[in-house]
Design a protein around this motif. Sequence first.
Motif, PDB file in Angstrom:
ATOM      1  N   ASP A 228      20.626  31.101  37.897  1.00 56.37           N
ATOM      2  CA  ASP A 228      19.836  31.217  39.125  1.00 56.37           C
ATOM      3  C   ASP A 228      19.154  29.895  39.452  1.00 56.37           C
ATOM      4  O   ASP A 228      19.064  29.500  40.631  1.00 56.37           O
ATOM      5  CB  ASP A 228      18.780  32.307  38.983  1.00 56.37           C
ATOM      6  CG  ASP A 228      19.380  33.701  38.859  1.00 56.37           C
ATOM      7  OD1 ASP A 228      20.574  33.863  39.192  1.00 56.37           O
ATOM      8  OD2 ASP A 228      18.665  34.616  38.408  1.00 56.37           O
TER       9      ASP A 228
ATOM     10  N   THR B 126      21.728  27.433  40.953  1.00 59.07           N
ATOM     11  CA  THR B 126      22.034  27.759  42.345  1.00 59.07           C
ATOM     12  C   THR B 126      20.903  27.328  43.275  1.00 59.07           C
ATOM     13  O   THR B 126      21.136  26.744  44.340  1.00 59.07           O
ATOM     14  CB  THR B 126      22.277  29.271  42.491  1.00 59.07           C
ATOM     15  OG1 THR B 126      23.393  29.647  41.676  1.00 59.07           O
ATOM     16  CG2 THR B 126      22.576  29.632  43.932  1.00 59.07           C
ATOM     17  N   ALA B 127      19.665  27.590  42.867  1.00 60.11           N
ATOM     18  CA  ALA B 127      18.511  27.248  43.706  1.00 60.11           C
ATOM     19  C   ALA B 127      18.362  25.742  43.853  1.00 60.11           C
ATOM     20  O   ALA B 127      18.101  25.236  44.959  1.00 60.11           O
ATOM     21  CB  ALA B 127      17.244  27.857  43.112  1.00 60.11           C
TER      22      ALA B 127
ATOM     23  N   VAL C  74      12.755  23.956  41.055  1.00 56.58           N
ATOM     24  CA  VAL C  74      13.137  23.446  42.374  1.00 56.58           C
ATOM     25  C   VAL C  74      12.130  22.402  42.845  1.00 56.58           C
ATOM     26  O   VAL C  74      12.508  21.382  43.438  1.00 56.58           O
ATOM     27  CB  VAL C  74      13.241  24.605  43.386  1.00 56.58           C
ATOM     28  CG1 VAL C  74      13.399  24.072  44.805  1.00 56.58           C
ATOM     29  CG2 VAL C  74      14.403  25.522  43.033  1.00 56.58           C
TER      30      VAL C  74
ATOM     31  N   THR D  24      13.040  31.492  34.802  1.00 58.83           N
ATOM     32  CA  THR D  24      14.211  31.691  35.654  1.00 58.83           C
ATOM     33  C   THR D  24      15.493  31.499  34.857  1.00 58.83           C
ATOM     34  O   THR D  24      15.646  30.484  34.173  1.00 58.83           O
ATOM     35  CB  THR D  24      14.192  30.687  36.821  1.00 58.83           C
ATOM     36  OG1 THR D  24      12.929  30.736  37.469  1.00 58.83           O
ATOM     37  CG2 THR D  24      15.302  30.993  37.818  1.00 58.83           C
TER      38      THR D  24
ATOM     39  N   SER E 105      21.165  24.268  46.015  1.00 57.57           N
ATOM     40  CA  SER E 105      20.931  24.595  47.424  1.00 57.57           C
ATOM     41  C   SER E 105      19.821  23.743  48.027  1.00 57.57           C
ATOM     42  O   SER E 105      19.901  23.298  49.173  1.00 57.57           O
ATOM     43  CB  SER E 105      20.575  26.075  47.552  1.00 57.57           C
ATOM     44  OG  SER E 105      20.242  26.408  48.872  1.00 57.57           O
TER      45      SER E 105
END
Length: 338
Positions: free
Chosen positions: A192, A195-196, A153, A188, A199
């Motif tokens: 997941d 999605t992170a 991220v 990770t 977002s």
Amino acid sequence: MSTFLDLDLPVIAAPMAGGAGTPALVRAAAEAGGFGFLAAGYKQPQVLADELAAMKASGVPFGVNLFAPNPVPVDLAAFRRYAEVLAPEAERLGVRLDSTVAVEDDDHWHDKLDLLRANPVPVVSLTFGPASPADLAALRRSGALVVQSVTSVEEAKAAVGVDALAVQAAAAGGHSATFTPARPLATTPIADLVTAVRSATGLPVIAAGGLATAEDVAAVIRAGADAAMVGTVLLRSDEAGTSATHKAALADPARTETVLTHAFTGRPARALRSTFTDQYSEVAPYGYPALHHLTSGLRKAAAAAGDPERLHLWAGTGFRHATEEPAAAILTRLAGRL
């Protein structure tokens, strides 16, 4: 992303530098309704120019992947010690390692940018780090959609000014796209991570890393990815340029695991476990591209000699699903649960 590329199959053939990725593989992906990236990494500019011309003549849409300059300078003393440690391996294969010069080049970055400005392509992806604002602007002016490869991220948030993100999990085969090679990779799961990142940024996302089955592809699409990118499952395809030694190792039932190692190139990469990864992963310094150039001759000799124990057997965690058949059949099967 899929809408922009007008994909019938939201499955993308990953760029695989070093020979495995070929124009034939990129064409096959497009003709199957998917999309493919030509790997510019390690190629001389004239070779890339010839491949661009051939791809444009084929009439199919395609992208180009570049290694963005993000060197990991090597400690010269550590580099020389490592060369000495590897000397017996090189001698066994009839190769001499040059321990006097640590090559720190940029993979002809500006020459390749000039080529892409003069010969625009629909999509350009960047691996190893972001481009400078000026270079990114030049790519955008060529009309290309720019895709940045990221592994977290934090990297996704730092990828300012791009059109989409290729989100790569640590399960991916070959080099990690991480911006910080000496830092341990996060584990990770890819769904997941997708999605992170989606977002956090709101950008279109291509998911990559360990995707080897139709179920894997469907899971990342459900998680918010616009497309799935696959590489390892194509390594044994008819169109891949993978060496015979590498293909045989992927199918060898005695090989049961992959490891992350920087022993071959000085950057972390996932490969089949081998004698080389066992012996040198702990003693190799970080340093890219210096270690890549140091071991290049040794690895080429190993491939030619049919010696898998000293070859960089790049492979993601789903390598058991790599099959010998046309790439179109593999990509079509991977989209079977969508």
